[in-house]
Motif scaffolding. Structure first.
Motif, PDB file in Angstrom:
ATOM      1  N   ARG A 244       0.822  -1.209   0.000  1.00 54.66           N
ATOM      2  CA  ARG A 244       0.000   0.000   0.000  1.00 54.66           C
ATOM      3  C   ARG A 244       0.857   1.261   0.000  1.00 54.66           C
ATOM      4  N   ARG A 245       1.968   1.254   0.717  1.00 53.94           N
ATOM      5  CA  ARG A 245       2.830   2.440   0.690  1.00 53.94           C
ATOM      6  C   ARG A 245       3.381   2.667  -0.714  1.00 53.94           C
TER       7      ARG A 245
ATOM      8  N   GLU B  68       0.614   4.128  -2.781  1.00 51.70           N
ATOM      9  CA  GLU B  68       0.419   5.542  -2.467  1.00 51.70           C
ATOM     10  C   GLU B  68       1.418   6.414  -3.234  1.00 51.70           C
TER      11      GLU B  68
ATOM     12  N   GLU C 174      -5.823  -9.919   4.593  1.00 49.02           N
ATOM     13  CA  GLU C 174      -6.900  -9.101   5.155  1.00 49.02           C
ATOM     14  C   GLU C 174      -7.798  -9.836   6.131  1.00 49.02           C
TER      15      GLU C 174
ATOM     16  N   ASP D 192      -9.613  -0.894  -1.929  1.00 45.77           N
ATOM     17  CA  ASP D 192      -8.455  -0.136  -2.388  1.00 45.77           C
ATOM     18  C   ASP D 192      -7.571  -0.962  -3.325  1.00 45.77           C
ATOM     19  N   LEU D 193      -7.419  -2.260  -3.063  1.00 45.12           N
ATOM     20  CA  LEU D 193      -6.598  -3.086  -3.950  1.00 45.12           C
ATOM     21  C   LEU D 193      -7.312  -3.349  -5.278  1.00 45.12           C
TER      22      LEU D 193
END
Length: 371
Positions: free
Chosen positions: A173-174, A177, A232, A241-242
């Motif tokens: 996720r980072r 982003e 998850e 989000d994915l």
């Protein structure tokens, strides 16, 4: 599972080529081969590509199951030579030690090496940055985030248990982003952390338009979506989000609509193409097609097959005569480094690997949800 005739023929060529490569490189690792004569440039330790050579040898062993123990021994020995990378300071240990071990057949040494690498990757996790840094083992600044530091590392970290799975999700996720583009833009594949300003700054190279970086990101997202139950705690519904990241990458990278073989750098559209980016994308698309209830699944499956057929028909060499000519089974038109003009139209070991992986999946030799 029965693969199409063209896929069977292409995989047979790649497997035969791997045998010739093994005879040529010995205990060294192939990087890229001259398109005219097939001679490999090699490295002693494997660099960031060593796992793809080990993985290709495991694919050869799976394809030729029952023909003797020599293929298994060669793959096992090559994998064992990757051991020093388990403690190397590099996020590419995901590329090296996931793909170098995940296809191993009944090899306790490979399993143990993967476990050591997973623990080491978790030890390198930096909670302040929210990721495993790019590292200094390959040169340059240590505190960087790059698109090629995510694929392989997501499943590798996940294999380290619940703590590793949480780190894998945060690491991905980072990077998303940082790397996902704004409206109408291309993904931004490389960043460095400015410790003085305590913020991320975009690197210039590789910059937006590096199509292999885009394919690496898509592969990492696909891997995460196929492991969503572990990442998850919910095995039935992909996190929004994915799923949205997959859709955004499919659009911004033109994976469903762009050229079957993209330019290595879209900023230089007249420059060399990169079949290795196409092969990575074909695997990523095939994985996305396996995500339950995904709206893009059918389109991804169709596009993956189209890319694979194109590569097999137009970029994979056939044996030439007389003896001593260019060998068959070379995936040509791979670009090692577009910015440095290194090996701009060559056979690349990871291009061969990902093409073989996708074809082996079509044949039923490999379960892509586990690789």
């Amino acid at each position: 599972m029965t693969a199409p005739d063209w896929a069977e023929s292409a995989l047979a060529l790649l497997v035969h080529r791997a045998g010739g490569t093994a005879a040529q490189v010995g205990s060294r690792f192939p990087l890229y081969a001259d398109p005219d004569d097939g001679r490999w440039t090699t490295t002693g330790r494997g660099s960031w590509t060593g796992g793809f050579w080990a993985g290709l040898l495991w694919l050869r062993a799976r394809h030729r199951a029952g023909l003797g123990a020599a293929d298994l021994l060669a793959a096992s020995a090559c994998t064992a030579r990757l051991a020093p990378w388990a403690r190397a300071d590099t996020a590419t240990r995901g590329l090296i030690l996931w793909y170098g071990t995940a296809l191993a057949v009944a090899d306790p040494g490979a399993d143990a090496l993967r476990a050591r690498a997973a623990r080491a990757a978790l030890d390198a996790w930096d909670p302040r940055l929210g990721l495993v840094p790019w590292g200094a083992a390959l040169g340059g600044e240590r505190l960087r985030a790059r698109a090629d530091g995510v694929p392989g590392l997501v499943p590798l970290l996940t294999s380290a248990g619940p703590t590793g799975a949480r780190a894998a999700g945060a690491h991905l996720r980072r990077h998303l982003e940082l790397c996902l583009p704004g409206a109408g833009g291309r993904p931004r594949p490389s960043w460095r952390y400015d410790t003085t300003a305590a913020r991320w700054a975009e690197d210039t190279e590789p910059g937006p338009g590096w199509t292999r970086g885009e394919a690496w990101l898509l592969l990492a997202v696909a891997d995460a979506l196929l492991r969503v139950g572990t990442l998850e705690g919910s095995p039935t519904r992909p996190p929004n989000d994915l799923a949205e990241a997959a859709e955004q990458l499919l659009e911004s990278g033109e994976f469903l609509t762009g050229p079957l073989v993209p330019p290595a750098d879209t900023r230089r559209p007249a420059g060399p193409p990169d079949t290795s980016a196409a092969a990575i994308a074909a695997v990523a698309l095939r994985k996305l097609a396996l995500v339950p209830a995904a709206p893009w699944a059918a389109a991804c499956a169709t596009r993956s097959d189209t890319v694979l057929r194109h590569l097999a028909d137009t970029r994979l060499t056939r044996p030439t005569h007389p003896a001593g000519g260019r060998p068959g089974g070379m995936l040509l038109d791979g670009c090692y480094d577009p910015a440095g003009h290194t090996a701009p139209s060559h056979e690349l070991i990871w291009g061969d690997f990902f093409l073989a992986l996708a074809l082996a999946a079509l044949r039923g030799d490999v379960d892509l949800t586990r690789v």
